[in-house]
Design an enzyme around this catalytic site. Sequence first.
Site, PDB file in Angstrom:
ATOM      1  N   ASP A   9     -16.274   6.229   1.183  1.00  0.00           N
ATOM      2  CA  ASP A   9     -16.241   6.017   2.627  1.00  0.00           C
ATOM      3  C   ASP A   9     -16.095   4.508   2.881  1.00  0.00           C
ATOM      4  O   ASP A   9     -16.540   3.692   2.056  1.00  0.00           O
ATOM      5  CB  ASP A   9     -17.544   6.542   3.235  1.00  0.00           C
ATOM      6  N   THR A  13     -20.186   1.943   4.244  1.00  0.00           N
ATOM      7  CA  THR A  13     -20.378   2.134   2.796  1.00  0.00           C
ATOM      8  C   THR A  13     -19.824   0.936   2.030  1.00  0.00           C
ATOM      9  O   THR A  13     -20.575   0.191   1.412  1.00  0.00           O
ATOM     10  CB  THR A  13     -19.739   3.460   2.342  1.00  0.00           C
ATOM     11  N   ARG A  40     -21.353   1.642  17.957  1.00  0.00           N
ATOM     12  CA  ARG A  40     -21.165   2.386  16.710  1.00  0.00           C
ATOM     13  C   ARG A  40     -21.599   3.855  16.876  1.00  0.00           C
ATOM     14  O   ARG A  40     -20.943   4.768  16.378  1.00  0.00           O
ATOM     15  CB  ARG A  40     -21.934   1.708  15.579  1.00  0.00           C
ATOM     16  N   SER A 115     -11.285   7.558   4.722  1.00  0.00           N
ATOM     17  CA  SER A 115     -11.937   7.010   5.914  1.00  0.00           C
ATOM     18  C   SER A 115     -11.380   7.595   7.197  1.00  0.00           C
ATOM     19  O   SER A 115     -10.219   8.016   7.266  1.00  0.00           O
ATOM     20  CB  SER A 115     -11.738   5.490   5.935  1.00  0.00           C
ATOM     21  N   ASN A 116     -12.239   7.590   8.219  1.00  0.00           N
ATOM     22  CA  ASN A 116     -11.830   7.963   9.578  1.00  0.00           C
ATOM     23  C   ASN A 116     -10.778   7.011  10.153  1.00  0.00           C
ATOM     24  O   ASN A 116     -10.062   7.369  11.086  1.00  0.00           O
ATOM     25  CB  ASN A 116     -13.045   7.926  10.506  1.00  0.00           C
ATOM     26  N   LYS A 148     -13.867  13.411   9.801  1.00  0.00           N
ATOM     27  CA  LYS A 148     -15.048  13.875   9.088  1.00  0.00           C
ATOM     28  C   LYS A 148     -16.136  14.205  10.111  1.00  0.00           C
ATOM     29  O   LYS A 148     -16.199  13.544  11.126  1.00  0.00           O
ATOM     30  CB  LYS A 148     -15.539  12.791   8.117  1.00  0.00           C
ATOM     31  N   SER A 172     -20.908   7.688  -0.160  1.00  0.00           N
ATOM     32  CA  SER A 172     -21.063   7.329   1.249  1.00  0.00           C
ATOM     33  C   SER A 172     -22.492   6.903   1.539  1.00  0.00           C
ATOM     34  O   SER A 172     -23.436   7.421   0.941  1.00  0.00           O
ATOM     35  CB  SER A 172     -20.686   8.506   2.149  1.00  0.00           C
ATOM     36  N   ASN A 174     -23.250   7.009   4.822  1.00  0.00           N
ATOM     37  CA  ASN A 174     -23.452   7.808   6.026  1.00  0.00           C
ATOM     38  C   ASN A 174     -23.961   9.179   5.607  1.00  0.00           C
ATOM     39  O   ASN A 174     -23.238   9.950   4.972  1.00  0.00           O
ATOM     40  CB  ASN A 174     -22.142   7.938   6.805  1.00  0.00           C
ATOM     41  N   PHE A 176     -24.556  12.013   7.108  1.00  0.00           N
ATOM     42  CA  PHE A 176     -23.815  13.215   7.525  1.00  0.00           C
ATOM     43  C   PHE A 176     -22.575  13.400   6.660  1.00  0.00           C
ATOM     44  O   PHE A 176     -22.182  14.527   6.348  1.00  0.00           O
ATOM     45  CB  PHE A 176     -23.435  13.142   9.006  1.00  0.00           C
ATOM     46  N   ASP A 177     -21.973  12.287   6.262  1.00  0.00           N
ATOM     47  CA  ASP A 177     -20.752  12.290   5.466  1.00  0.00           C
ATOM     48  C   ASP A 177     -21.072  12.755   4.036  1.00  0.00           C
ATOM     49  O   ASP A 177     -20.359  13.589   3.453  1.00  0.00           O
ATOM     50  CB  ASP A 177     -20.204  10.858   5.474  1.00  0.00           C
TER      51      ASP A 177
END
Lengths: 259, 259
Positions: A9, A13, A40, A115-116, A148, A172, A174, A176-177
Amino acid sequence: MTIDAFVFDAYGTLYDVQSVSQITKEEFPEHGDLITQVWRLKQLEYTWLRSLMSRYRSFWEITEESLIYTLDAVGVESTKAVRDRIMDKYLHLNPYHDSISALDALAGVPRAILSNGNQEILDALVRNTGLEGKLESVISIDKGGVFKPHGDAYALVEKTLDVKPQNTVFVSSNAFDACAAKNYGFQVAWIERVTREALATEIAAADTVGPSTMFKLLRMQMENFGMEPDHRLKSLDDLASLGRARDHERSPNGNAPVA
Amino acid sequence: MTIDAFVFDAYGTLYDVQSVSQITKEEFPEHGDLITQVWRLKQLEYTWLRSLMSRYRSFWEITEESLIYTLDAVGVESTKAVRDRIMDKYLHLNPYHDSISALDALAGVPRAILSNGNQEILDALVRNTGLEGKLESVISIDKGGVFKPHGDAYALVEKTLDVKPQNTVFVSSNAFDACAAKNYGFQVAWIERVTREALATEIAAADTVGPSTMFKLLRMQMENFGMEPDHRLKSLDDLASLGRARDHERSPNGNAPVA
């Protein structure tokens, strides 16, 4: 189990999204931290909400939408020039202290980003921060048109790198990720940047729990989905030992290779 | 345009989810407000993240998952009995001061709830708070297996009530819900429970922006999706005037009916 790729990520990250506060604090000295945290949080929310509504927009557009939301809600005036200056930091985010050393230590196994971010801004960020030679691939979820944690986003790894999820380590910070990547089928390493103990100490010391602590409470603790990552690491540098442990498992006589 | 039904969101619109703080403050005097805000934020997040991961669980289960997350992250110990007592408040949430009067004033047009809550807990809540006779229908997204703001959740209104979205007024205080309902095709009334001016005053007065203000910043301001609700109302009581305005539009000679 072999490791055919490490997939990272980007935002939170390899790159410190909190580093935008260098600019938000210059532009809005009174509310720099508040703006940084709300922005964010809303940016991520908007990726989720737009995905659920089937109203995809690029991460760059969402980053701007959520910045405008934040400045309006906090109640500060802004010009386009100020917003552009803040947005530009997304093309020059600070890598974490351990990003470059960790990527260097993994050389030899394919290293990628998933990545997003849309391709253009990811490529610029990687180039601007000197990570270009340390990554074999930079994959944007833009190709799939959904962010994601939707499964179609994670599926881009196999399509692009031709590696099986079970042979890929997804990395990651994150939570949730990390959970969603585990749910999808990757080997997963979650980088625990704020321990529960450190957070408890921060909460206990505060008269009022402020925006930065609130962010850590909401985004930097393991989620309670019953989808546990395989590894909890304190630093990206710990990834190299996973690689060595796997070499050990693959070694036909069971001896660890000389480090 | 006619109005064939008024459909209400439940949590945050007819019912004050902040009223759980009566219990969280009793159980955790030091952190009652923090727990209340983080819990509600995570509860909504979990509905979105589980929908995106195609890992649906009922709202009751998600409410418990997010409560456990919150208590762990805040760093407080809890027994199942304490958690059960907090959860039980979701079956006895306080209606807002204007909920009953507004529903009474709309009698004659079908009134319904469309909520993330599963059927069992919605029915219990409506019964426990005396709203039973004031609603013709209570619709749970549980039937569709995906939470708002996914379109399949909103589609349950037409399927259940046999009314067209363009002839239905959808009422929500949750800005993401109001925007998504507009995107879906309803006439939408957003109930603005915290004005931007009131929020700015609250931020200006705070040394540190605390959890409750953070919640208002994140959840109680209009979203920036470019999907504007048709009406911004200060109170549910203002809905009755929409009904009257529509009667006026339908009146063949253009005269407003006597109020």
